[in-house]
Design a protein around this motif. Sequence first.
Motif, PDB file in Angstrom:
ATOM      1  N   ARG A  32       0.839  -1.211   0.000  1.00 51.82           N
ATOM      2  CA  ARG A  32       0.000   0.000   0.000  1.00 51.82           C
ATOM      3  C   ARG A  32       0.872   1.258   0.000  1.00 51.82           C
ATOM      4  NH1 ARG A  32      -4.691   2.650  -1.108  1.00 51.82           N
ATOM      5  NH2 ARG A  32      -4.698   4.515   0.149  1.00 51.82           N
ATOM      6  N   GLY A  33       1.943   1.248   0.791  1.00 54.58           N
ATOM      7  CA  GLY A  33       2.804   2.422   0.888  1.00 54.58           C
ATOM      8  C   GLY A  33       4.142   2.057   1.492  1.00 54.58           C
ATOM      9  N   GLN A  34       5.080   2.981   1.380  1.00 58.21           N
ATOM     10  CA  GLN A  34       6.402   2.772   1.976  1.00 58.21           C
ATOM     11  C   GLN A  34       6.989   4.107   2.387  1.00 58.21           C
ATOM     12  OE1 GLN A  34       9.203   0.975  -0.719  1.00 58.21           O
ATOM     13  NE2 GLN A  34       8.531   2.215  -2.444  1.00 58.21           N
ATOM     14  N   ALA A  35       7.859   4.048   3.379  1.00 52.41           N
ATOM     15  CA  ALA A  35       8.484   5.261   3.892  1.00 52.41           C
ATOM     16  C   ALA A  35       9.768   4.882   4.627  1.00 52.41           C
ATOM     17  CB  ALA A  35       7.539   5.990   4.840  1.00 52.41           C
ATOM     18  N   THR A  36      10.676   5.828   4.744  1.00 51.36           N
ATOM     19  CA  THR A  36      11.903   5.629   5.497  1.00 51.36           C
ATOM     20  C   THR A  36      11.842   6.476   6.755  1.00 51.36           C
ATOM     21  OG1 THR A  36      13.159   5.204   3.485  1.00 51.36           O
ATOM     22  CG2 THR A  36      14.424   5.839   5.431  1.00 51.36           C
ATOM     23  N   LEU A  37      12.072   5.842   7.906  1.00 55.38           N
ATOM     24  CA  LEU A  37      12.098   6.572   9.172  1.00 55.38           C
ATOM     25  C   LEU A  37      13.517   7.042   9.440  1.00 55.38           C
ATOM     26  CD1 LEU A  37      10.341   7.440  11.619  1.00 55.38           C
ATOM     27  CD2 LEU A  37      11.433   5.550  12.821  1.00 55.38           C
ATOM     28  N   TYR A  45      15.216   2.771   9.317  1.00 54.98           N
ATOM     29  CA  TYR A  45      14.644   1.642   8.588  1.00 54.98           C
ATOM     30  C   TYR A  45      13.702   2.129   7.508  1.00 54.98           C
ATOM     31  CZ  TYR A  45      10.854   2.311  12.012  1.00 54.98           C
ATOM     32  OH  TYR A  45       9.866   2.845  12.804  1.00 54.98           O
ATOM     33  N   GLN A  46      13.510   1.252   6.530  1.00 65.89           N
ATOM     34  CA  GLN A  46      12.497   1.478   5.508  1.00 65.89           C
ATOM     35  C   GLN A  46      11.321   0.580   5.871  1.00 65.89           C
ATOM     36  OE1 GLN A  46      13.249   0.301   1.427  1.00 65.89           O
ATOM     37  NE2 GLN A  46      11.872   1.896   0.723  1.00 65.89           N
ATOM     38  N   ALA A  47      10.121   1.132   5.830  1.00 59.56           N
ATOM     39  CA  ALA A  47       8.910   0.387   6.165  1.00 59.56           C
ATOM     40  C   ALA A  47       8.025   0.257   4.938  1.00 59.56           C
ATOM     41  CB  ALA A  47       8.152   1.110   7.278  1.00 59.56           C
ATOM     42  N   ARG A  48       7.340  -0.890   4.854  1.00 64.60           N
ATOM     43  CA  ARG A  48       6.360  -1.129   3.793  1.00 64.60           C
ATOM     44  C   ARG A  48       5.097  -1.673   4.439  1.00 64.60           C
ATOM     45  NH1 ARG A  48      11.160  -3.001   1.515  1.00 64.60           N
ATOM     46  NH2 ARG A  48      11.733  -1.900  -0.390  1.00 64.60           N
ATOM     47  N   LEU A  49       3.965  -1.111   4.051  1.00 67.24           N
ATOM     48  CA  LEU A  49       2.669  -1.576   4.526  1.00 67.24           C
ATOM     49  C   LEU A  49       2.016  -2.408   3.434  1.00 67.24           C
ATOM     50  CD1 LEU A  49       0.223  -1.587   6.476  1.00 67.24           C
ATOM     51  CD2 LEU A  49      -0.514   0.551   5.359  1.00 67.24           C
ATOM     52  N   TYR A  50       1.522  -3.581   3.808  1.00 63.77           N
ATOM     53  CA  TYR A  50       0.782  -4.465   2.907  1.00 63.77           C
ATOM     54  C   TYR A  50      -0.626  -4.625   3.451  1.00 63.77           C
ATOM     55  CZ  TYR A  50       5.334  -5.638   1.016  1.00 63.77           C
ATOM     56  OH  TYR A  50       6.580  -5.566   0.440  1.00 63.77           O
ATOM     57  N   THR A  51      -1.593  -4.452   2.583  1.00 68.73           N
ATOM     58  CA  THR A  51      -3.002  -4.597   2.947  1.00 68.73           C
ATOM     59  C   THR A  51      -3.670  -5.531   1.939  1.00 68.73           C
ATOM     60  OG1 THR A  51      -3.622  -2.677   1.620  1.00 68.73           O
ATOM     61  CG2 THR A  51      -3.105  -2.258   3.954  1.00 68.73           C
ATOM     62  N   PRO A  52      -4.867  -6.026   2.247  1.00 66.78           N
ATOM     63  CA  PRO A  52      -5.556  -6.878   1.280  1.00 66.78           C
ATOM     64  C   PRO A  52      -5.748  -6.124  -0.046  1.00 66.78           C
ATOM     65  CG  PRO A  52      -6.625  -7.025   3.416  1.00 66.78           C
ATOM     66  CD  PRO A  52      -5.620  -5.904   3.503  1.00 66.78           C
ATOM     67  N   ARG A 162       1.097   4.819   4.886  1.00 62.14           N
ATOM     68  CA  ARG A 162      -0.310   4.479   4.670  1.00 62.14           C
ATOM     69  C   ARG A 162      -0.743   4.698   3.206  1.00 62.14           C
ATOM     70  NH1 ARG A 162      -3.635   6.431   9.986  1.00 62.14           N
ATOM     71  NH2 ARG A 162      -5.343   5.788   8.621  1.00 62.14           N
ATOM     72  N   GLY A 163       0.150   5.236   2.395  1.00 63.15           N
ATOM     73  CA  GLY A 163      -0.154   5.462   0.989  1.00 63.15           C
ATOM     74  C   GLY A 163      -1.112   6.616   0.774  1.00 63.15           C
ATOM     75  N   GLU A 164      -1.037   7.616   1.620  1.00 66.02           N
ATOM     76  CA  GLU A 164      -1.945   8.772   1.540  1.00 66.02           C
ATOM     77  C   GLU A 164      -1.256   9.965   0.894  1.00 66.02           C
ATOM     78  OE1 GLU A 164      -3.041   9.295   5.658  1.00 66.02           O
ATOM     79  OE2 GLU A 164      -4.396   7.597   5.579  1.00 66.02           O
TER      80      GLU A 164
END
Length: 164
Positions: A32-37, A45-52, A162-164
């Motif tokens: 859904r989205g990705q971001a680096t903290l 870290y780099q984060a990736r959110l996966y949703t249905p 969150r891909g917003e």
Amino acid sequence: MPRLLLSLVLLLCPMIAQAVPVSSAFPGAEMRGQATLRFLGLPLYQARLYTPAGRALDWQEDMALELTYLRRLSETDLVEATLREISRTGGPLPLRDQLLNCYDDVGRGDRYLAVSNGPDEVLFWRNGQRMCALSHPRIKQRFMAIFLGNNTRSPSFTRRLRGE
């Protein structure tokens, strides 16, 4: 030419191996989205959110969060930071022992995948290896809110994730 092709395949294999746990641990999920903290300008870290099917975040549905670490952090740092953020965003929870079973020291390139399994369980993989299950009433919301909630330390990071 064959040597170049072999080199490319070998370079891509670690990325392919890392992608498999998301699809096998959470069938039907799409990023859904990705971001680096960053902390004081340094990437953590780099984060990736996966949703249905890559749909917008819905707290009623399961989700997966993948963190790829960009620097070394100790198990103690990970446990303490998680407990501190859970406490800050909604009050303390008795999770220290469970987190000690879930976390190990991380270095550059190490990946953690957290997949919710209903509201009361989050399953963890480290570098594709199943680590543990974190169980507590409403743990999905409490743990994932560290990264995805309305009260995170970095609203811009959260919006991108969150891909917003």
